[in-house]
Design an enzyme around this catalytic site. Sequence first.
Site, PDB file in Angstrom:
ATOM      1  N   ARG A   1      -1.366 -14.303   4.558  1.00 37.51           N
ATOM      2  CA  ARG A   1      -2.068 -13.654   5.669  1.00 37.51           C
ATOM      3  C   ARG A   1      -1.270 -13.787   6.975  1.00 37.51           C
ATOM      4  O   ARG A   1      -1.245 -12.875   7.791  1.00 37.51           O
ATOM      5  CB  ARG A   1      -3.486 -14.193   5.781  1.00 37.51           C
TER       6      ARG A   1
ATOM      7  N   GLU B   1      -9.544 -10.889  -7.508  1.00 37.72           N
ATOM      8  CA  GLU B   1      -8.588  -9.801  -7.290  1.00 37.72           C
ATOM      9  C   GLU B   1      -7.405  -9.881  -8.251  1.00 37.72           C
ATOM     10  O   GLU B   1      -6.963  -8.848  -8.770  1.00 37.72           O
ATOM     11  CB  GLU B   1      -8.109  -9.816  -5.839  1.00 37.72           C
TER      12      GLU B   1
ATOM     13  N   ASN C   1      -1.965   0.144   6.942  1.00 38.95           N
ATOM     14  CA  ASN C   1      -1.355  -1.075   7.467  1.00 38.95           C
ATOM     15  C   ASN C   1      -0.438  -1.787   6.478  1.00 38.95           C
ATOM     16  O   ASN C   1      -0.172  -2.963   6.605  1.00 38.95           O
ATOM     17  CB  ASN C   1      -2.431  -2.020   8.016  1.00 38.95           C
TER      18      ASN C   1
ATOM     19  N   LYS D   1       0.807  -1.222   0.000  1.00 40.22           N
ATOM     20  CA  LYS D   1       0.000   0.000   0.000  1.00 40.22           C
ATOM     21  C   LYS D   1       0.848   1.284   0.000  1.00 40.22           C
ATOM     22  O   LYS D   1       2.053   1.235   0.272  1.00 40.22           O
ATOM     23  CB  LYS D   1      -0.930  -0.018   1.212  1.00 40.22           C
TER      24      LYS D   1
ATOM     25  N   HIS E   1      -2.157  -5.543   1.658  1.00 37.73           N
ATOM     26  CA  HIS E   1      -3.470  -6.184   1.465  1.00 37.73           C
ATOM     27  C   HIS E   1      -3.196  -7.581   0.938  1.00 37.73           C
ATOM     28  O   HIS E   1      -2.256  -7.790   0.165  1.00 37.73           O
ATOM     29  CB  HIS E   1      -4.292  -5.412   0.419  1.00 37.73           C
TER      30      HIS E   1
ATOM     31  N   TYR F   1     -12.473  -2.175  -4.077  1.00 43.16           N
ATOM     32  CA  TYR F   1     -12.961  -2.341  -2.708  1.00 43.16           C
ATOM     33  C   TYR F   1     -14.477  -2.220  -2.593  1.00 43.16           C
ATOM     34  O   TYR F   1     -14.999  -2.031  -1.495  1.00 43.16           O
ATOM     35  CB  TYR F   1     -12.289  -1.320  -1.779  1.00 43.16           C
TER      36      TYR F   1
END
Length: 140
Positions: free
Chosen positions: A87, A128, A114, A11, A117, A51
């Site tokens: 993850r 995605e 954060n 990000k 993604h 999103y």
Amino acid sequence: MAIERTLSIIKPDATKRNLTGKINAKFEDAGLRIVAQKRIQLTPAQAGKFYEVHAERPFYGELCEFMASGPVVVQVLEGEGAIAKNREVMGATNPADAAPGTVRAEFAESVGENSVHGSDAPETAAVEIAYFFSGLELVG
């Protein structure tokens, strides 16, 4: 465990701090391969479309604005159990809850900023990945 592919996004908060290499090293050290990658600048409309599953949530507008605020690195990671592994490497969304050594524990600035993604399921990953990459760009 099956070989999977998952989408990963580094990000704007991380790209502006030049953390792409450090974050990618964590993915690769965990056994994931980067099979497609590009640095792009999302428009607010593109971020909104990506999103849109969160469109009814109160943070949607802020999320889209943030994702369009600077360059991102979109990439496809491949490996055994890649979705869960990615993850795990990312850590909890809230960096205060993220395990030591995870991307978010080390680099995230806040819950909203954060740093990364990652897809949450095989079906999500397929959608995605297709949003950002054609089949010809996946060169694992």
